[in-house]
Design a protein around this motif. Structure first.
Motif, PDB file in Angstrom:
ATOM      1  N   LYS A  29       0.831  -1.205   0.000  1.00  0.00           N
ATOM      2  CA  LYS A  29       0.000   0.000   0.000  1.00  0.00           C
ATOM      3  C   LYS A  29       0.867   1.257   0.000  1.00  0.00           C
ATOM      4  O   LYS A  29       0.581   2.229  -0.705  1.00  0.00           O
ATOM      5  N   GLY A  30       1.940   1.223   0.789  1.00  0.00           N
ATOM      6  CA  GLY A  30       2.843   2.368   0.824  1.00  0.00           C
ATOM      7  C   GLY A  30       3.503   2.614  -0.519  1.00  0.00           C
ATOM      8  O   GLY A  30       3.703   3.755  -0.925  1.00  0.00           O
ATOM      9  N   TYR A  54       2.206   1.839  -3.474  1.00  0.00           N
ATOM     10  CA  TYR A  54       1.184   2.428  -4.343  1.00  0.00           C
ATOM     11  C   TYR A  54       1.066   3.926  -4.084  1.00  0.00           C
ATOM     12  O   TYR A  54       1.009   4.740  -5.011  1.00  0.00           O
ATOM     13  N   ASN A  55       1.016   4.301  -2.809  1.00  0.00           N
ATOM     14  CA  ASN A  55       0.910   5.726  -2.460  1.00  0.00           C
ATOM     15  C   ASN A  55       2.147   6.491  -2.925  1.00  0.00           C
ATOM     16  O   ASN A  55       2.039   7.629  -3.400  1.00  0.00           O
ATOM     17  N   GLN A  61       1.843   7.091  -6.618  1.00  0.00           N
ATOM     18  CA  GLN A  61       0.872   8.142  -6.890  1.00  0.00           C
ATOM     19  C   GLN A  61       1.431   9.521  -6.554  1.00  0.00           C
ATOM     20  O   GLN A  61       1.200  10.490  -7.285  1.00  0.00           O
ATOM     21  N   HIS A  62       2.193   9.607  -5.467  1.00  0.00           N
ATOM     22  CA  HIS A  62       2.802  10.890  -5.084  1.00  0.00           C
ATOM     23  C   HIS A  62       3.787  11.350  -6.153  1.00  0.00           C
ATOM     24  O   HIS A  62       3.819  12.533  -6.496  1.00  0.00           O
ATOM     25  N   GLU A 111       6.875  10.508   2.679  1.00  0.00           N
ATOM     26  CA  GLU A 111       6.063   9.287   2.614  1.00  0.00           C
ATOM     27  C   GLU A 111       6.671   8.270   1.651  1.00  0.00           C
ATOM     28  O   GLU A 111       6.660   7.065   1.914  1.00  0.00           O
ATOM     29  N   THR A 112       7.222   8.754   0.536  1.00  0.00           N
ATOM     30  CA  THR A 112       7.859   7.859  -0.428  1.00  0.00           C
ATOM     31  C   THR A 112       9.103   7.215   0.178  1.00  0.00           C
ATOM     32  O   THR A 112       9.336   6.016   0.023  1.00  0.00           O
TER      33      THR A 112
END
Length: 349
Positions: free
Chosen positions: A103-104, A106-107, A110-111, A159-160
């Motif tokens: 999930k991380g 994927y985020n 997207q970022h 976050e990445t």
């Protein structure tokens, strides 16, 4: 002439049959696990342009009578076949969602897309998401932080960066569980050590690289990575590796007149030697097979198998420990000593 007409008529019939019957049955469906960007297989479309989730054939629903006719044995057979094909049906690892870091990732992807990151950075994170095996994921993760430009892009977003570190942690666990061969495990840990270092987690990098060195103590590339990690960092004591293992002494190594002295007993035992103390002559005796090294406290003359050798710095006692010249003792026992200037690290093999 008649044969030609019959042949032409036969081809015409086959063509009509193909267009009206066979072609609509053809499906250009995506795999059931779908695509990491474009969605799942349930949205696939047939060649005739009909959504398979909307259109149902006249017999698809079946009926209660047909369902009741299926025996328990047949159901068991179907379940067994389904289990055998489970890996194929589920597709690659990124589609199964088996690990929490997915999930991380994927985020993170997207970022990068939303923040206008370069196509190269996007593709490298996407390659990590699509990795089917641990080996592929390790390669992809290393590529994601491999060059400075891409590294800056993927670490500029907190976050990445966290997602990549979480994936590195997951891969390290997978490596420990799945890889049995020492060289293969060391290969993966060495790469993960580089990744941790590039992402700024020095402790995790050190841990992975130390494990790699223990598995392949002759691999110079591992020590070079550790040297890079230690360079420029103020260490509490000089790092010493003996046969792939980092050795911590109760009395730190000392440098006297350009020579490194280390506590003898811990050093010698790490090399597989035995140590005896002669209290009368105040001498230490190191034995390894047929080799015998004798050093007197404060004496600049040692003996190696009875042959006298001059020392630059004699053995001495500090805090209740006997310290001896590391290089002299190691080379007297036919061990190889490498010194790394950048980090003051010593490797004995």
């Amino acid at each position: 002439m008649l044969f030609r007409k019959l042949f032409t008529l036969t081809l015409t019939i086959i063509f009509i049959f193909g267009c009206t019957v066979a072609l609509p049955q053809f499906s250009a469906a995506a795999p059931p696990w779908g695509h990491p960007v474009f969605g799942h297989g349930k949205d696939r479309v047939t060649a005739a342009g009909v959504d398979e989730d909307v259109w149902k054939g006249p017999d698809e629903d079946g009926g209660e009578e047909d369902s009741q006719d299926i025996g328990e044995r047949e159901l068991e057979n179907i379940e067994e076949e389904a289990e055998e094909q489970e890996e194929i049906d589920q597709g690659p690892a990124w589609a199964r969602g088996e690990h929490p870091s997915l999930k991380g990732l994927y985020n993170a992807y997207q970022h990068l897309c939303c923040n206008g990151a370069s196509l190269r950075a996007q593709e490298r994170v996407l390659a990590l998401i699509r990795a089917r095996t641990v080996e592929e994921a390790v390669y992809a993760l290393e590529e994601a932080v491999g060059d400075d430009e891409t590294l800056e892009e993927v670490t500029s977003d907190e976050e990445t960066c966290e997602a990549l570190l979480e994936e590195a942690n997951r891969l390290q666990e997978e490596v420990q569980q799945q890889f049995r061969e020492s060289k293969k495990k060391a290969w993966a840990l060495k790469k993960l050590g580089r990744v941790y270092a590039r992402l700024g987690d020095r402790l995790a990098a050190e841990d992975a690289l130390i494990q790699a060195a223990a598995l392949t103590p002759e691999d110079k590339a591992v020590y070079e990575e550790i040297n890079k990690l230690y360079a420029g960092i103020e260490m509490s004591e000089m790092p010493v590796f003996i046969k792939g293992k980092k050795v911590v002494f109760d009395v730190p190594p000392q440098v006297k007149n350009g020579r490194t002295l280390v506590p003898l007993r811990k050093f010698a035992e790490s090399l597989g030697c035995t140590v005896d103390w002669d209290p009368v002559r105040k001498q230490v005796v190191v034995m390894q097979g047929a080799k015998k090294v004798v050093l007197g406290i404060g004496e600049k003359i040692a003996t190696v198998n009875g042959r006298k050798v001059a020392l630059d710095v004699p053995a001495q006692i500090l805090n209740g420990r006997t310290l001896v010249p590391l290089r002299f003792v190691a080379e007297s026992l036919d061990a190889q000593v490498d010194y790394y200037d950048e980090s003051s690290m010593i490797v004995v093999k």
